[in-house]
Design a protein around this motif. Structure first.
Motif, PDB file in Angstrom:
ATOM      1  N   HIS A   1      15.063 -26.987  63.597  1.00 33.70           N
ATOM      2  CA  HIS A   1      14.190 -27.642  62.615  1.00 33.70           C
ATOM      3  C   HIS A   1      14.849 -27.538  61.242  1.00 33.70           C
ATOM      4  N   GLU A   2      15.392 -28.641  60.774  1.00 34.66           N
ATOM      5  CA  GLU A   2      16.194 -28.600  59.558  1.00 34.66           C
ATOM      6  C   GLU A   2      15.365 -28.272  58.319  1.00 34.66           C
ATOM      7  N   ASN A   3      14.155 -28.820  58.213  1.00 31.24           N
ATOM      8  CA  ASN A   3      13.362 -28.579  57.017  1.00 31.24           C
ATOM      9  C   ASN A   3      13.021 -27.102  56.856  1.00 31.24           C
ATOM     10  N   LEU A   4      12.619 -26.461  57.938  1.00 29.34           N
ATOM     11  CA  LEU A   4      12.307 -25.031  57.857  1.00 29.34           C
ATOM     12  C   LEU A   4      13.544 -24.209  57.502  1.00 29.34           C
ATOM     13  N   HIS A   5      14.679 -24.591  58.077  1.00 26.70           N
ATOM     14  CA  HIS A   5      15.918 -23.875  57.739  1.00 26.70           C
ATOM     15  C   HIS A   5      16.282 -24.093  56.274  1.00 26.70           C
ATOM     16  N   GLY A   6      16.063 -25.316  55.783  1.00 26.39           N
ATOM     17  CA  GLY A   6      16.318 -25.568  54.367  1.00 26.39           C
ATOM     18  C   GLY A   6      15.426 -24.722  53.485  1.00 26.39           C
ATOM     19  N   GLN A   7      14.169 -24.593  53.857  1.00 21.46           N
ATOM     20  CA  GLN A   7      13.262 -23.747  53.090  1.00 21.46           C
ATOM     21  C   GLN A   7      13.697 -22.282  53.137  1.00 21.46           C
ATOM     22  N   PHE A   8      14.146 -21.835  54.300  1.00 25.39           N
ATOM     23  CA  PHE A   8      14.608 -20.448  54.433  1.00 25.39           C
ATOM     24  C   PHE A   8      15.849 -20.223  53.559  1.00 25.39           C
ATOM     25  N   MET A   9      16.751 -21.183  53.565  1.00 22.68           N
ATOM     26  CA  MET A   9      17.931 -21.069  52.719  1.00 22.68           C
ATOM     27  C   MET A   9      17.544 -20.949  51.247  1.00 22.68           C
ATOM     28  N   LEU A  10      16.600 -21.773  50.826  1.00 27.60           N
ATOM     29  CA  LEU A  10      16.165 -21.727  49.431  1.00 27.60           C
ATOM     30  C   LEU A  10      15.489 -20.401  49.103  1.00 27.60           C
TER      31      LEU A  10
ATOM     32  N   ALA B   1      23.506 -24.330  66.394  1.00 25.65           N
ATOM     33  CA  ALA B   1      22.434 -24.710  67.318  1.00 25.65           C
ATOM     34  C   ALA B   1      22.344 -26.224  67.468  1.00 25.65           C
ATOM     35  N   LEU B   2      22.487 -26.955  66.365  1.00 28.61           N
ATOM     36  CA  LEU B   2      22.419 -28.412  66.423  1.00 28.61           C
ATOM     37  C   LEU B   2      23.565 -28.985  67.262  1.00 28.61           C
ATOM     38  N   VAL B   3      24.752 -28.484  67.039  1.00 24.93           N
ATOM     39  CA  VAL B   3      25.913 -28.985  67.784  1.00 24.93           C
ATOM     40  C   VAL B   3      25.790 -28.631  69.261  1.00 24.93           C
ATOM     41  N   ARG B   4      25.415 -27.396  69.535  1.00 25.99           N
ATOM     42  CA  ARG B   4      25.316 -26.946  70.922  1.00 25.99           C
ATOM     43  C   ARG B   4      24.178 -27.633  71.683  1.00 25.99           C
ATOM     44  N   ASP B   5      23.021 -27.707  71.078  1.00 31.22           N
ATOM     45  CA  ASP B   5      21.842 -28.185  71.798  1.00 31.22           C
ATOM     46  C   ASP B   5      21.660 -29.694  71.736  1.00 31.22           C
ATOM     47  N   LEU B   6      22.052 -30.312  70.618  1.00 35.41           N
ATOM     48  CA  LEU B   6      21.781 -31.739  70.426  1.00 35.41           C
ATOM     49  C   LEU B   6      23.028 -32.583  70.206  1.00 35.41           C
TER      50      LEU B   6
END
Length: 284
Positions: A206-215, A236-241
């Motif tokens: 989930h990119e949005n949640l990861h972006g929020q975590f990064m911030l 995870a994105l490369v491996r799974d999707l």
């Protein structure tokens, strides 16, 4: 009638629970409860119960389940003497109504946790649009507090209910994301770190949640960890999707790489939208 679907299924008439124990009648009740005060077509109920290959007796068996539910509702009406529904003026057939082409569960002006969730979440979104972040955080937190687990957690879902559960879970995740966004804009970055740690572990792509975590990490002075979150997401994105992170998230990563120290105070996070470098200067 009071209806709960944001967790275990709960239907109460006059304060008395209406809860069949057999799986198929529970499915029927769950689908009717999700569409309270609206006609649920017979075909949709049949598909939920038996999929694409219903038996020839499907409609007759469905009628049997409806009768069983009415018996439970009738018993609840008799017991719930303090409710208007139990006054003797309302029968089980008035609560679970046969309509052209289907059935309707009448709410009778009672409560529905999903209706209340949607009301509060909608108010929260409007508060976000109006930049009332404190109000948005409060309203969205109240909306999310209505959830007591996964939607219809104790119902063995078929095709139709699975779609409804996915829809509800998506609305929950959207409200959660917006509530975190409101908290970020209020400068509550350190308070969010524990919650976001759990969320990115649960939603690994989930990119949005990861972006929020990064911030949140970045604004808490943990720049290296923020960059590590990006790397784990990319893997995870490369491996799974078979996908690379979005351009917006890559811009956020580059902005963190190029900015050595976070500014001490600010107002907004802007999630993972364009202009990440400017955003970092605003987040506090």
């Amino acid at each position: 009638m009071d209806i709960d679907v944001l967790g275990p299924l709960g239907v109460r008439v006059g304060g008395v629970a209406v809860m069949p124990t057999a799986p198929k009648p529970r499915k029927v009740l769950a689908l009717l409860a999700l569409h309270v005060d609206r006609v649920v077509p017979v075909g949709l109920l049949v598909e939920e119960l038996w999929g694409e290959r219903p038996p020839r007796s499907a409609r007759t068996t469905l009628q049997t389940y409806i009768l069983q539910l009415r018996e439970l509702i009738g018993a609840a009406l008799e017991q719930g003497t303090e409710s208007a529904e139990a006054s003797g003026d309302v029968s089980a057939k008035d609560v679970l109504v046969t309509a052209p082409g289907g059935y309707v569960l009448r709410g009778g002006g009672g409560s529905s946790d999903v209706v209340e969730f949607e009301r509060l979440a909608g108010m929260g979104y409007r508060a976000m649009d109006g930049e009332d972040f404190a109000g948005a955080a409060r309203l969205l937190r109240e909306a999310l507090a209505l959830w007591s687990g996964s939607a219809l957690a104790d119902v063995r879902a078929g095709v139709q209910l699975e779609m409804e559960v996915r829809r509800l879970e998506e609305t929950r995740l959207c409200a959660l994301y917006q509530r975190i966004e409101a908290d970020l804009r209020l400068g509550r970055h350190r308070e969010l770190l524990g919650e976001l740690t759990v969320l990115v572990s649960r939603y690994r792509t989930h990119e949005n949640l990861h972006g929020q975590f990064m911030l949140a990490l970045y604004r808490s002075g943990r720049r290296g960890e923020a960059l590590s979150v990006y790397q784990r997401l990319r893997q995870a994105l490369v491996r799974d999707l078979g996908l690379e992170p979005s351009p917006e998230l890559r811009r956020l990563q580059q902005a963190i790489l190029k900015t050595s120290e976070p500014t001490p105070h600010g107002a907004r996070s802007e999630a993972v939208n364009a202009g990440a470098r400017d955003r970092l200067a605003r987040v506090g």
